[in-house]
Scaffold this motif. Structure first.
Motif, PDB file in Angstrom:
ATOM      1  N   GLN A  19       0.821  -1.199   0.000  1.00 20.04           N
ATOM      2  CA  GLN A  19       0.000   0.000   0.000  1.00 20.04           C
ATOM      3  C   GLN A  19       0.866   1.265   0.000  1.00 20.04           C
ATOM      4  O   GLN A  19       1.849   1.354   0.736  1.00 20.04           O
ATOM      5  CB  GLN A  19      -0.921   0.007   1.225  1.00 20.04           C
ATOM      6  N   GLY A  20       0.494   2.224  -0.857  1.00 19.69           N
ATOM      7  CA  GLY A  20       1.166   3.511  -0.862  1.00 19.69           C
ATOM      8  C   GLY A  20       2.474   3.551  -1.626  1.00 19.69           C
ATOM      9  O   GLY A  20       3.199   4.530  -1.562  1.00 19.69           O
ATOM     10  N   HIS A  21       2.801   2.464  -2.351  1.00 18.81           N
ATOM     11  CA  HIS A  21       4.026   2.447  -3.136  1.00 18.81           C
ATOM     12  C   HIS A  21       3.695   2.126  -4.591  1.00 18.81           C
ATOM     13  O   HIS A  21       2.743   1.416  -4.879  1.00 18.81           O
ATOM     14  CB  HIS A  21       5.014   1.406  -2.584  1.00 18.81           C
ATOM     15  N   SER A  22       4.511   2.623  -5.489  1.00 21.76           N
ATOM     16  CA  SER A  22       4.232   2.440  -6.915  1.00 21.76           C
ATOM     17  C   SER A  22       5.255   1.555  -7.604  1.00 21.76           C
ATOM     18  O   SER A  22       5.315   1.527  -8.826  1.00 21.76           O
ATOM     19  CB  SER A  22       4.188   3.807  -7.614  1.00 21.76           C
ATOM     20  N   ASP A  23       6.098   0.837  -6.838  1.00 25.64           N
ATOM     21  CA  ASP A  23       7.143   0.038  -7.485  1.00 25.64           C
ATOM     22  C   ASP A  23       6.729  -1.410  -7.712  1.00 25.64           C
ATOM     23  O   ASP A  23       7.552  -2.257  -8.011  1.00 25.64           O
ATOM     24  CB  ASP A  23       8.437   0.086  -6.667  1.00 25.64           C
ATOM     25  N   ASN A  24       5.435  -1.714  -7.545  1.00 21.97           N
ATOM     26  CA  ASN A  24       4.900  -3.067  -7.754  1.00 21.97           C
ATOM     27  C   ASN A  24       5.452  -4.068  -6.752  1.00 21.97           C
ATOM     28  O   ASN A  24       5.549  -5.263  -7.035  1.00 21.97           O
ATOM     29  CB  ASN A  24       5.187  -3.558  -9.181  1.00 21.97           C
ATOM     30  N   GLY A  25       5.813  -3.580  -5.578  1.00 22.68           N
ATOM     31  CA  GLY A  25       6.258  -4.475  -4.518  1.00 22.68           C
ATOM     32  C   GLY A  25       5.097  -5.250  -3.939  1.00 22.68           C
ATOM     33  O   GLY A  25       3.924  -4.970  -4.217  1.00 22.68           O
ATOM     34  N   LEU A  26       5.404  -6.241  -3.119  1.00 21.89           N
ATOM     35  CA  LEU A  26       4.379  -7.101  -2.533  1.00 21.89           C
ATOM     36  C   LEU A  26       4.489  -7.115  -1.021  1.00 21.89           C
ATOM     37  O   LEU A  26       5.584  -7.031  -0.458  1.00 21.89           O
ATOM     38  CB  LEU A  26       4.527  -8.540  -3.051  1.00 21.89           C
ATOM     39  N   SER A  27       3.351  -7.213  -0.380  1.00 24.32           N
ATOM     40  CA  SER A  27       3.284  -7.427   1.058  1.00 24.32           C
ATOM     41  C   SER A  27       2.915  -8.891   1.270  1.00 24.32           C
ATOM     42  O   SER A  27       1.905  -9.368   0.742  1.00 24.32           O
ATOM     43  CB  SER A  27       2.233  -6.516   1.703  1.00 24.32           C
ATOM     44  N   LEU A  28       3.748  -9.608   2.032  1.00 23.09           N
ATOM     45  CA  LEU A  28       3.527 -11.036   2.262  1.00 23.09           C
ATOM     46  C   LEU A  28       3.090 -11.267   3.692  1.00 23.09           C
ATOM     47  O   LEU A  28       3.695 -10.737   4.634  1.00 23.09           O
ATOM     48  CB  LEU A  28       4.812 -11.827   2.008  1.00 23.09           C
ATOM     49  N   GLY A  29       2.062 -12.066   3.868  1.00 23.28           N
ATOM     50  CA  GLY A  29       1.662 -12.544   5.183  1.00 23.28           C
ATOM     51  C   GLY A  29       2.175 -13.968   5.327  1.00 23.28           C
ATOM     52  O   GLY A  29       1.816 -14.834   4.533  1.00 23.28           O
ATOM     53  N   ILE A  30       3.038 -14.201   6.306  1.00 27.52           N
ATOM     54  CA  ILE A  30       3.716 -15.489   6.427  1.00 27.52           C
ATOM     55  C   ILE A  30       3.418 -16.126   7.773  1.00 27.52           C
ATOM     56  O   ILE A  30       3.592 -15.505   8.828  1.00 27.52           O
ATOM     57  CB  ILE A  30       5.241 -15.318   6.266  1.00 27.52           C
TER      58      ILE A  30
END
Length: 199
Positions: A19-30
């Motif tokens: 959220q809030g970033h434009s570099d196409n990164g991912l947030s992972l729930g592990i």
């Protein structure tokens, strides 16, 4: 800093855009599996399949990390829900160094050439890119998906390691097969020596 001694096998449960970033990164729930998170706080580092990542939130046995597009372009195996991953918390200065010094900065990805039993153990042969092959040495250290291993043989750009039953039982390396890609981190001392000698 890490040691390459895996503390638990976790599983990627959630993937969503950062959220809030434009570099196409991912947030992972592990899911942390059997790893104790009671001493982990947001901002701490955890190696996930050999990749040093910063914990952003903690909820019970689940923690989240953000992975930038730059990191995703250099690594393998953190973009699928259900993927099992090797986990290690950052070491403390008082910890035993059971493996070797590992930074959690993946140097390259390699390709599994062979994975087959030899007696009670398994031999794993990996083709490494030429860019890191000069850092490999007989009986030196290598990290494969976060696991500290000893190089037994080097032929060209291929190296082999032996995996004992315990290592297979407590890591995801038992799931490897020819053609699969793995995260590799070479021994940092070898990299520094090469840099100092300008080779």
């Amino acid at each position: 800093m890490f040691t390459g001694i895996i503390q638990a096998v976790g599983e990627i449960k959630q993937i969503q855009p950062v959220q809030g970033h434009s570099d196409n990164g991912l947030s992972l729930g592990i899911s942390a599996g059997k790893m104790d998170l009671s001493d982990v706080m947001a901002g701490d580092s955890i190696a996930v399949n050999g990749v040093c990542l910063t914990v952003t939130t903690l909820t019970g046995g689940l923690f989240t990390v953000d992975v930038s597009q730059e990191t995703l372009s250099c690594i393998q195996g953190l973009d699928q829900v259900g993927m099992r991953v090797n986990l290690e918390k950052a070491m403390r200065l008082s910890d035993r160094l059971g493996g070797h010094l590992v930074s959690g900065h993946v140097d390259a990805t390699g390709t599994v050439v062979k994975f087959e039993p030899i007696g009670e153990s398994f031999v794993l042969i990996i083709q490494a890119p030429e860019s890191i092959s000069r850092y490999l040495t007989h009986k030196g250290s290598i990290t494969v998906n976060g696991v500290s291993l000893t190089v037994n043989q080097i032929v060209g750009n291929e190296f082999s390691v032996n995996l004992i039953p315990h290592t297979l039982a407590v890591t995801t390396l038992q799931e490897l097969a020819p053609g699969m890609r793995v995260n590799l981190e070479t021994d940092m001392l070898a990299r520094y020596v090469a840099r100092l000698l300008n080779i």
